[in-house]
Write a protein that holds these residues in place. Structure first.
Motif: not given
Lengths: 272, 297
Positions: A188-195, B31-33, B24-26
């Motif tokens: 989900d986060l990477l979708h955001e990054e890519l967009t 950091a967790l991974e 911040e989520m990213t």
């Protein structure tokens, strides 16, 4: 490597820029492209008469079940393989390619991976380090420069792979199920990054996936391919504003409709 | 349904830049991974060196015990062997012999690598070569060096050349076969990624293929060195010509029926082998593997 076919007709891939005239209205164009593998006589048709075009700056998702020839199609666009018939044109130069597996070189640090791509793209040595750092900043990995690939998480590796793909300086980015192996949160986060990167860099993206929601969440247009052989079965304009979220109602509704069509395509192959 | 080639208009407005929450989520997820790399080089070096030293000590103690208990009438004390080594050091034969043998092995190994590495690369590129030469190299590899010495001596005369021929026949096949194996184990995806980035032909070999095959390359060279060293000792021992070297020391010890001198030569041969292995190849291999995340720690 698949053997070359004796029956090959006009199989050309237009590499770099054509003329200095007006820029072509497309960044990728597949003109009646077919691809068959196997020895003459026992050929298996993988792609059948694909007619597909992506406008410069367009985010196009290719959707299909197994056996629709998605990866073959990307190989043709990337110039790694030649069509059996028809032409694949990429007027803005060699596209960058991203895979499901990050395919980063484990003997190089994250930063060096990006720098190698810059080097192969002809960027002079003096500018490589700065550009590599900028690209890692862009994918929000400012501290990853000296890290080895094995020290990064799956999501971070794919972001480095994205930075490396961008380092090739191509305006066209081909993505072969790049997030399929990631967990849902990371994806989900990477979708955001890519967009974000797509928008900032004004890229043309051809994104192959078998995840309907992913296609709808990302693409401006979704093309459904049938399987064995791969044909363009259907296509949808995704008229939803960005930024989108995977749980948006619009995404869900359209994904449901597309899933219906996808299932029909799969059922056609059921044995009765 | 129609396959359109129309160019659609913008499918929605431009995306807004993502907010701080996603940043911040990213970084939180990153950091967790990722695990922090924790290692203590000096302590690990000590832990690495202790077991071999203990093994040497144990052998010496057992040997001395065996001597005291008189297990074998022929067995000299460790001290006597050390004395034999000291004698040859004092009369100025030890160091030249050692130097000659090591130099010969270095030359032989260098030549073997210069032939074996390209040959291994060619084996993976040229099908005819692979099908014809592959089995031959494997067969030669299984041949003991002792069987090659008479062939080389009769063929080339009892000369330095014959010794090198034996070393080459011992090391080249093992290097070539190892290099070919290392290259064929390179994941095709990496080659595909390289090609898509424009790394084709020689550029592909330099930037992708060879670095990807480096672990296999190093272990091929390591094996080549071992084979070469063994073959050299055999050749020095068996050739009738008086070539100075450790193998000759061994031969002279045998002729004098002096177990101390024979064991002194054996100790030297062993020491050179172990030293090159542990001082050169093991660290090299560890570095190569470690940088790729292929070792446990």
């Amino acid at each position: 490597m698949p053997p070359k076919l004796a029956t090959s007709t006009a199989a050309t891939t237009t590499g770099t820029a054509t003329a200095q005239a007006a820029p072509p209205p497309y960044a990728v164009k597949l003109d009646h492209v077919s691809k068959a593998f196997g020895a003459p006589g026992a050929q298996q048709l993988v792609l059948d008469d694909i007619q597909l075009q992506a406008a410069p700056g367009e985010f196009l998702c290719l959707l299909g079940a197994s056996g629709c020839g998605k990866s073959t199609l990307l190989n043709l666009v990337a110039g790694l393989d030649q069509p059996t018939a028809g032409t694949a044109s990429v007027p803005f130069g060699r596209p960058a390619l991203m895979f499901q597996d990050h395919a980063l070189f484990p003997w190089l640090s994250a930063g060096r991976n990006v720098e190698l791509a810059l080097r192969l793209a002809g960027v002079p040595r003096a500018r490589r380090r700065t550009q590599a750092r900028e690209l890692l900043d862009l994918v929000r990995l400012p501290d990853a420069y000296g890290k080895r690939v094995h020290q990064l998480s799956g999501g971070m590796r794919q972001r480095v792979a994205l930075a490396r793909a961008l380092a090739q300086g191509s305006e066209v980015l081909l993505m072969d199920e790049p997030f399929a192996a990631l967990d849902a949160i990371t994806r989900d986060l990477l979708h955001e990054e890519l967009t974000r990167v797509w928008f900032e860099r004004k890229l043309t993206v051809l994104f192959v996936t078998h995840n309907v929601r992913e296609a709808v969440r990302l693409g401006q247009r979704v093309v459904l391919l049938s399987s064995r052989p791969g044909r363009v079965a259907h296509e949808w304009e995704v008229d939803l504003p960005y930024p989108r979220r995977i749980e948006d109602n619009g995404v869900t509704t359209l994904a449901r409709e597309i899933t219906g069509h996808l299932h029909q395509e799969i059922v056609r192959h059921a044995r009765h | 349904m129609p396959a359109t080639d129309t160019v659609p208009a913008d499918g929605g407005g431009p995306p807004e830049p993502p907010g701080d929450a996603s940043t911040e989520m990213t970084s939180g997820l990153d950091a967790l991974e990722s695990q922090p790399p924790g290692r203590d080089a000096s302590r690990r070096a000590l832990a690495k060196a202790t077991p071999p030293l203990l093994a040497v000590a144990a052998v010496l103690v057992l040997w001395q015990l065996a001597f005291w208990l008189g297990w074998s009438a022929e067995l000299p004390a460790p001290g006597a062997v050390a004395g034999a080594l000291g004698d040859s050091l004092a009369d100025g034969t030890l160091l030249p012999a050692l130097g000659q043998s090591v130099l010969r092995c270095l030359i032989g190994f260098g030549a073997s690598a210069a032939i074996g590495v390209p040959l291994g690369v060619l084996l993976t590129r040229v099908t005819v070569l692979r099908t014809v030469l592959g089995p031959i190299l494997s067969a030669v590899q299984s041949l003991p060096a002792a069987a090659l010495v008479p062939v080389a001596v009769i063929g080339l005369g009892p000369s330095e050349g014959a010794v090198y021929a034996v070393v080459l026949l011992g090391a080249v096949p093992s290097i070539a076969v190892g290099v070919a194996a290392g290259i064929s184990q390179v994941p095709p995806l990496l080659l595909r990624a390289g090609r898509s980035m424009g790394a084709t032909g020689p550029r592909g070999a330099v930037h992708v293929l060879l670095p990807a095959a480096l672990p296999g390359l190093v272990s091929a060279l390591r094996q080549g060195w071992t084979f070469g060293w063994r073959a050299l000792m055999t050749a020095e021992l068996i050739t009738a010509t008086p070539l100075p070297g450790i193998g000759r020391m061994l031969a002279e010890g045998t002729a004098a029926e002096s177990m101390s001198r024979v064991l002194a030569a054996v100790t030297l041969i062993l020491a050179v082998g172990v030293l090159v292995e542990s001082a050169l190849f093991t660290p090299l291999e560890r570095r190569v593997l470690h940088s790729r995340g292929l070792t446990g720690r």
